[in-house]
Design an enzyme around this catalytic site. Sequence first.
Site, PDB file in Angstrom:
ATOM      1  N   CYS A 382       1.226  -1.282   0.424  1.00 25.78           N
ATOM      2  CA  CYS A 382      -0.132  -0.413  -0.172  1.00 25.78           C
ATOM      3  C   CYS A 382       0.339   1.483   0.162  1.00 25.78           C
ATOM      4  O   CYS A 382       1.543   1.980  -1.462  1.00 25.78           O
ATOM      5  CB  CYS A 382      -1.141   0.079   1.554  1.00 25.78           C
ATOM      6  SG  CYS A 382      -2.230   0.791   0.809  1.00 25.78           S
ATOM      7  N   HIS A 508      -3.489  -5.106   0.442  1.00 28.72           N
ATOM      8  CA  HIS A 508      -3.202  -5.498   1.190  1.00 28.72           C
ATOM      9  C   HIS A 508      -3.025  -7.502   1.579  1.00 28.72           C
ATOM     10  O   HIS A 508      -4.129  -8.039   1.872  1.00 28.72           O
ATOM     11  CB  HIS A 508      -3.974  -4.577   2.728  1.00 28.72           C
ATOM     12  CG  HIS A 508      -3.340  -3.005   2.789  1.00 28.72           C
ATOM     13  ND1 HIS A 508      -2.731  -3.218   4.004  1.00 28.72           N
ATOM     14  CD2 HIS A 508      -3.631  -2.612   2.838  1.00 28.72           C
ATOM     15  CE1 HIS A 508      -2.654  -1.932   3.819  1.00 28.72           C
ATOM     16  NE2 HIS A 508      -3.622  -1.475   3.298  1.00 28.72           N
ATOM     17  N   GLU A 510      -1.434  -9.647   3.184  1.00 27.51           N
ATOM     18  CA  GLU A 510      -1.061  -9.098   4.658  1.00 27.51           C
ATOM     19  C   GLU A 510      -2.428 -10.352   5.441  1.00 27.51           C
ATOM     20  O   GLU A 510      -2.762 -10.718   6.381  1.00 27.51           O
ATOM     21  CB  GLU A 510      -0.631  -8.885   5.663  1.00 27.51           C
ATOM     22  CG  GLU A 510      -1.071  -7.134   5.750  1.00 27.51           C
ATOM     23  CD  GLU A 510      -0.907  -6.248   5.126  1.00 27.51           C
ATOM     24  OE1 GLU A 510      -0.948  -6.386   3.955  1.00 27.51           O
ATOM     25  OE2 GLU A 510      -0.856  -5.232   5.468  1.00 27.51           O
TER      26      GLU A 510
HETATM   27  N1  GLN Z   1      -2.420   6.697   3.145  1.00 21.91           N
HETATM   28  C1  GLN Z   1      -2.004   5.838   1.567  1.00 21.91           C
HETATM   29  C2  GLN Z   1      -4.207   5.743   0.646  1.00 21.91           C
HETATM   30  O1  GLN Z   1      -4.191   6.487   1.700  1.00 21.91           O
HETATM   31  C3  GLN Z   1      -1.995   4.328   2.270  1.00 21.91           C
HETATM   32  C4  GLN Z   1      -3.117   4.151   2.976  1.00 21.91           C
HETATM   33  C5  GLN Z   1      -2.132   2.186   3.165  1.00 21.91           C
HETATM   34  O2  GLN Z   1      -0.899   2.382   3.467  1.00 21.91           O
HETATM   35  N2  GLN Z   1      -3.242   1.768   4.076  1.00 21.91           N
HETATM   36  O3  GLN Z   1      -3.647   5.521  -0.613  1.00 21.91           O
END
Ligand code: GLN
Length: 534
Positions: A382, A508, A510
């Site tokens: 992400c 994600h 994970e």
């Molecule tokens: N801050 C980034 C976004 O909102 C990444 C979000 C995250 O890593 N969950 O896109």
Amino acid sequence: MTKYIFITGGVVSSLGKGIVAASLGNLLRARGYSVTVQKFDPYINVDPGTMSPFQHGEVFVTDDGAETDLDLGHYERFIDTSLGKFNNVTSGSVYQTVINKERQGEYLGATVQTIPHITNEIKSRIQKVVKQFNPDFLIAEIGGTIGDIEGLPFIESIRQFRSEVGVGNSISIHVTLLPYLPTSGELKTKPSQHSVNTLRSFGIQPEILVLRTQVPVSQSEKDKIALFCSVSKDCVIECIDMDTIYEVPLALENQNLAQSVLKLLNVKNKLPNLKNWKDLVDKIKHPKHELKVALAGKYTELNDAYISVVESLKHAGCACDTKVKIKWLASEDCTSYKKAQEMLSDVDALVVPGGFGFRGIEGKLNVIRYARENNLPFLGLCLGMQCAVIEYARNVVGLKGANSTEFDEKTQYPVIDLMAEQKNVGGYGGTMRLGAYECHLKDGSKAQKAYGKKIISERHRHRYEVNNEFKHIIEENGLIFSGKSPDGLLAEIVEYPKNDWFVACQFHPEFKSRPNAAHPLFLGLVKTALKNKK
Ligand code: GLN
């Protein structure tokens, strides 16, 4: 008909109630029963999505896009079943529903009260999750410690619910702490006695006690607790600290926890099939190889902030007979490229996890650059992927000062920008791009080979994305977009093909790794790191 198991905690919080709930679920699943696990969180936030990971640990995201308590991650991993938005209930969400109904005039002039309106709403949430999964067993864990003011509506709801479903259809398990006093070499039972008394004062007599302890509990101590707490002797179960949380189900099985539960609920006991789980634990405890993986994040003081990432690394390690040691790097300490080089000099791989906000970003860019330039296996998650794109844009494409508009609204090169659908979104709760979305993989890419298929589904939680205006120039300069949304508009995975494993994803992974089914992207990282080490 579903049978109900309610789990409360006594003496202190952070006892590992979630692991006990998950472990019991595991033991019932091992007997072929279907199980769902629900978490009640007494705080007033509607969901944990708005809470700092420093305070509350990771926010776990379900397929259906709910931002939930990290215990749901344990449940999914231990019962190997995907859960959804009904599996996490907070006081905030309960009050929100009740207040909305009141505003709609649904209570027909009644005075709206904790009993019956809040308690009815809580009970209806139990029914909702049962309706969705129709499980043989619903395990419900009540967050916090017995006696907390905030938790009382949940405890009262359970009391009512238990009398409504009748004897033999529900049980109460109280997980409590036996503090150990090293100076006198004693385990103290008094706090647990008081805790059970408190639970009883709310009308709930527990049938089973699970004692969290650092040292073994003698039979005479167990008998004493049984006597004082009116619990039968074979229902006083010890739960000692283990080398790995995955061993907890086996330790509880040895003391016949599931057998006692089934007997109390008038359900037939079956021979559990724990072979795969035992093999897993054996592999975790006796690894053949070892790797050191750097985790460069912002919330490194609280390991729970990245719990699913840590577990995913363990799963991938286990699949390769490897112990994965984590080197926690506070990304804001990696203030220069040289510092990053120093900090990564003794590791075999790098993971840059998700996150929000500017702090530590430059450090993340430094470690990613080091990984890219030195063929250090890298997985970006992400925000980790967004940083990989920013780093590439700045240092390879030559877009000086390239950034995400999350960190620099005025950047000349906004290679990461707010998603179009996010531009008019107001408020912070549950408003990101959340939950499972399909992603199409590029033939022959590392990601596609790792997954062994072309269409995948992964869970998301973000507002920003790779800006399509820059995709072309970045791609021309050698970074591959190997995963895209079905319409091709959203970059989901990037790869740097010159390295052995430099893969970063907008989602994600994970959240979908399971103990006996390591996630392909984590597996790819660990396998490459092992190969390079040899
Ligand atoms: N801050 C980034 C976004 O909102 C990444 C979000 C995250 O890593 N969950 O896109």
